[in-house]
Design a protein around this motif. Structure first.
Motif, PDB file in Angstrom:
ATOM      1  N   LEU A  12       0.829  -1.313  -0.052  1.00 39.85           N
ATOM      2  CA  LEU A  12       0.011  -0.034   0.134  1.00 39.85           C
ATOM      3  C   LEU A  12       0.671   1.147   0.117  1.00 39.85           C
ATOM      4  O   LEU A  12       0.722   2.252  -0.588  1.00 39.85           O
ATOM      5  N   PHE A  13       2.035   1.278   0.797  1.00 41.23           N
ATOM      6  CA  PHE A  13       2.984   2.520   0.924  1.00 41.23           C
ATOM      7  C   PHE A  13       3.528   2.520  -0.498  1.00 41.23           C
ATOM      8  O   PHE A  13       3.536   3.676  -1.006  1.00 41.23           O
ATOM      9  N   PHE A  14       3.997   1.487  -1.254  1.00 41.10           N
ATOM     10  CA  PHE A  14       4.618   1.641  -2.530  1.00 41.10           C
ATOM     11  C   PHE A  14       3.470   2.337  -3.621  1.00 41.10           C
ATOM     12  O   PHE A  14       4.012   2.889  -4.317  1.00 41.10           O
ATOM     13  N   ILE A  15       2.513   1.697  -3.562  1.00 42.62           N
ATOM     14  CA  ILE A  15       1.440   2.268  -4.671  1.00 42.62           C
ATOM     15  C   ILE A  15       1.120   3.724  -4.056  1.00 42.62           C
ATOM     16  O   ILE A  15       0.940   4.475  -5.053  1.00 42.62           O
ATOM     17  N   GLN A  16       0.885   3.871  -3.191  1.00 42.90           N
ATOM     18  CA  GLN A  16       0.688   5.437  -2.918  1.00 42.90           C
ATOM     19  C   GLN A  16       2.034   6.331  -3.191  1.00 42.90           C
ATOM     20  O   GLN A  16       1.544   7.397  -3.643  1.00 42.90           O
ATOM     21  N   MET A  17       2.971   5.922  -2.793  1.00 44.56           N
ATOM     22  CA  MET A  17       4.150   6.630  -3.549  1.00 44.56           C
ATOM     23  C   MET A  17       4.243   6.838  -5.130  1.00 44.56           C
ATOM     24  O   MET A  17       4.457   7.749  -5.519  1.00 44.56           O
ATOM     25  N   GLY A  18       3.817   5.935  -5.709  1.00 45.23           N
ATOM     26  CA  GLY A  18       3.742   5.905  -7.273  1.00 45.23           C
ATOM     27  C   GLY A  18       2.592   6.985  -7.704  1.00 45.23           C
ATOM     28  O   GLY A  18       3.039   7.594  -8.456  1.00 45.23           O
ATOM     29  N   VAL A  19       1.663   6.829  -6.982  1.00 43.99           N
ATOM     30  CA  VAL A  19       0.575   7.896  -7.241  1.00 43.99           C
ATOM     31  C   VAL A  19       0.785   9.243  -6.943  1.00 43.99           C
ATOM     32  O   VAL A  19       0.745  10.188  -7.716  1.00 43.99           O
ATOM     33  N   ALA A  20       1.548   9.455  -5.807  1.00 39.90           N
ATOM     34  CA  ALA A  20       2.149  10.720  -5.382  1.00 39.90           C
ATOM     35  C   ALA A  20       2.958  11.159  -6.379  1.00 39.90           C
ATOM     36  O   ALA A  20       3.074  12.454  -6.845  1.00 39.90           O
ATOM     37  N   GLN A  21       3.782  10.424  -6.878  1.00 40.97           N
ATOM     38  CA  GLN A  21       4.979  10.803  -8.027  1.00 40.97           C
ATOM     39  C   GLN A  21       4.156  11.185  -9.325  1.00 40.97           C
ATOM     40  O   GLN A  21       4.684  12.220  -9.827  1.00 40.97           O
ATOM     41  N   GLN A  22       3.233  10.547  -9.548  1.00 38.95           N
ATOM     42  CA  GLN A  22       2.621  10.914 -10.919  1.00 38.95           C
ATOM     43  C   GLN A  22       1.902  12.093 -10.592  1.00 38.95           C
ATOM     44  O   GLN A  22       2.079  13.011 -11.595  1.00 38.95           O
ATOM     45  N   SER A  23       1.015  12.332  -9.705  1.00 44.44           N
ATOM     46  CA  SER A  23       0.377  13.444  -9.299  1.00 44.44           C
ATOM     47  C   SER A  23       1.378  14.715  -9.269  1.00 44.44           C
ATOM     48  O   SER A  23       1.043  15.650  -9.887  1.00 44.44           O
ATOM     49  N   SER A  24       2.719  14.543  -8.794  1.00 44.88           N
ATOM     50  CA  SER A  24       3.623  15.684  -8.656  1.00 44.88           C
ATOM     51  C   SER A  24       3.682  15.939 -10.296  1.00 44.88           C
ATOM     52  O   SER A  24       4.324  17.031 -10.491  1.00 44.88           O
ATOM     53  N   GLU A  25       4.221  14.992 -11.118  1.00 46.71           N
ATOM     54  CA  GLU A  25       4.662  15.145 -12.262  1.00 46.71           C
ATOM     55  C   GLU A  25       3.692  15.872 -13.060  1.00 46.71           C
ATOM     56  O   GLU A  25       3.738  16.807 -13.966  1.00 46.71           O
ATOM     57  N   GLU A  26       2.315  15.461 -12.879  1.00 48.22           N
ATOM     58  CA  GLU A  26       1.383  16.174 -13.477  1.00 48.22           C
ATOM     59  C   GLU A  26       1.336  17.625 -13.061  1.00 48.22           C
ATOM     60  O   GLU A  26       1.010  18.448 -13.994  1.00 48.22           O
ATOM     61  N   GLN A  27       1.413  18.131 -11.800  1.00 46.55           N
ATOM     62  CA  GLN A  27       1.460  19.341 -11.378  1.00 46.55           C
ATOM     63  C   GLN A  27       2.555  20.125 -11.942  1.00 46.55           C
ATOM     64  O   GLN A  27       2.330  21.171 -12.272  1.00 46.55           O
ATOM     65  N   THR A  28       3.734  19.345 -12.186  1.00 45.83           N
ATOM     66  CA  THR A  28       4.712  20.169 -12.809  1.00 45.83           C
ATOM     67  C   THR A  28       4.381  20.352 -14.198  1.00 45.83           C
ATOM     68  O   THR A  28       4.714  21.725 -14.498  1.00 45.83           O
ATOM     69  N   LEU A  29       4.026  19.573 -14.907  1.00 47.83           N
ATOM     70  CA  LEU A  29       3.685  20.054 -16.140  1.00 47.83           C
ATOM     71  C   LEU A  29       2.558  20.764 -16.273  1.00 47.83           C
ATOM     72  O   LEU A  29       2.485  22.014 -17.114  1.00 47.83           O
ATOM     73  N   ILE A  30       1.508  21.091 -15.299  1.00 47.42           N
ATOM     74  CA  ILE A  30       0.385  22.092 -15.614  1.00 47.42           C
ATOM     75  C   ILE A  30       1.000  23.384 -15.181  1.00 47.42           C
ATOM     76  O   ILE A  30       0.773  24.249 -15.765  1.00 47.42           O
ATOM     77  N   LYS A  31       1.839  23.364 -14.277  1.00 46.25           N
ATOM     78  CA  LYS A  31       2.623  24.707 -13.901  1.00 46.25           C
ATOM     79  C   LYS A  31       3.375  25.129 -14.971  1.00 46.25           C
ATOM     80  O   LYS A  31       3.605  26.400 -15.532  1.00 46.25           O
ATOM     81  N   LEU A  32       4.235  24.123 -15.761  1.00 49.29           N
ATOM     82  CA  LEU A  32       5.145  24.602 -16.761  1.00 49.29           C
ATOM     83  C   LEU A  32       4.185  25.232 -17.863  1.00 49.29           C
ATOM     84  O   LEU A  32       4.424  26.259 -18.454  1.00 49.29           O
ATOM     85  N   SER A  33       3.137  24.335 -18.239  1.00 46.74           N
ATOM     86  CA  SER A  33       2.223  25.144 -19.259  1.00 46.74           C
ATOM     87  C   SER A  33       1.626  26.430 -18.987  1.00 46.74           C
ATOM     88  O   SER A  33       1.546  27.116 -19.866  1.00 46.74           O
ATOM     89  N   HIS A  34       1.255  26.671 -17.832  1.00 44.20           N
ATOM     90  CA  HIS A  34       0.845  27.751 -17.533  1.00 44.20           C
ATOM     91  C   HIS A  34       1.935  29.067 -17.367  1.00 44.20           C
ATOM     92  O   HIS A  34       1.478  30.023 -17.875  1.00 44.20           O
ATOM     93  N   ASP A  35       2.893  28.380 -16.983  1.00 42.17           N
ATOM     94  CA  ASP A  35       4.133  29.746 -17.311  1.00 42.17           C
ATOM     95  C   ASP A  35       4.395  29.754 -18.509  1.00 42.17           C
ATOM     96  O   ASP A  35       4.603  31.049 -18.837  1.00 42.17           O
ATOM     97  N   LYS A  36       4.257  28.878 -19.531  1.00 45.69           N
ATOM     98  CA  LYS A  36       4.339  28.942 -20.983  1.00 45.69           C
ATOM     99  C   LYS A  36       3.520  30.172 -21.535  1.00 45.69           C
ATOM    100  O   LYS A  36       3.968  30.983 -21.965  1.00 45.69           O
ATOM    101  N   TRP A  37       2.153  30.234 -20.815  1.00 53.84           N
ATOM    102  CA  TRP A  37       1.141  31.180 -21.407  1.00 53.84           C
ATOM    103  C   TRP A  37       1.770  32.618 -21.047  1.00 53.84           C
ATOM    104  O   TRP A  37       1.527  33.316 -21.539  1.00 53.84           O
ATOM    105  N   GLN A  38       2.125  32.644 -19.576  1.00 56.82           N
ATOM    106  CA  GLN A  38       2.522  34.017 -19.166  1.00 56.82           C
ATOM    107  C   GLN A  38       3.794  34.458 -20.053  1.00 56.82           C
ATOM    108  O   GLN A  38       4.011  35.523 -20.277  1.00 56.82           O
TER     109      GLN A  38
END
Length: 150
Positions: A12-38
């Motif tokens: 369960l711990f390792f599954i949650q770590m994987g989900v957290a990493q993916q979510s973090s990567e998605e957040q990085t891409l969203i921020k990068l995309s929003h920064d690009k617009w600026q």
């Protein structure tokens, strides 16, 4: 019994770590995309040059072109991406490739004319070392009621 519970807790711990990493990567891409617009609004071609892959392509309502022409268009103000209001965003990861969809209202100045247009913009990124490079950006004109399906 203890061994089974311990195994379950670790799994369960390792599954949650994987989900957290993916979510973090998605957040990085969203921020990068929003920064690009600026950066596009600010005409910051230095930051955009670093983001755009050397072979990147851009599809607009009036044509398709490569990185150098896109940077020139932004620098000279032939298209001024004055303000992109992001209304909805979705991200899909495929290994080192990511697709970001943004539904935006774009306030722009094109050929000295003010234009306010609804778009869904598709951005394709590829992870290169530690960072992401934009490979493609495509504007699709949509109705105001258009929604990105998650």
């Amino acid at each position: 019994m203890k061994s089974t519970i311990l195994t379950f807790v670790f799994a369960l711990f390792f599954i949650q770590m994987g989900v957290a990493q993916q979510s973090s990567e998605e957040q990085t891409l969203i921020k990068l995309s929003h920064d690009k617009w600026q950066w596009m609004s600010d005409k910051d071609v230095t930051k955009l040059d670093a983001l755009f892959d050397a072979k990147s392509k851009f599809v607009h309502m009036s044509g398709t072109w490569k990185k150098e022409e896109e940077l020139d268009i932004i620098k000279t103000g032939r298209i001024w991406y004055k303000k992109a209001t992001v209304k909805d965003t979705a991200v899909e990861l495929f290994g080192n490739t990511a697709i970001v969809w943004n539904r935006i209202t774009l306030d722009a100045v094109v050929r000295e004319q003010v234009a306010v247009t609804e778009f869904t913009v598709t951005e394709v990124y590829q992870k290169n070392g530690q960072g992401w490079k934009l490979l493609a950006l495509t504007f699709s004109s949509v109705r105001e009621t258009h929604q990105i399906k998650q």
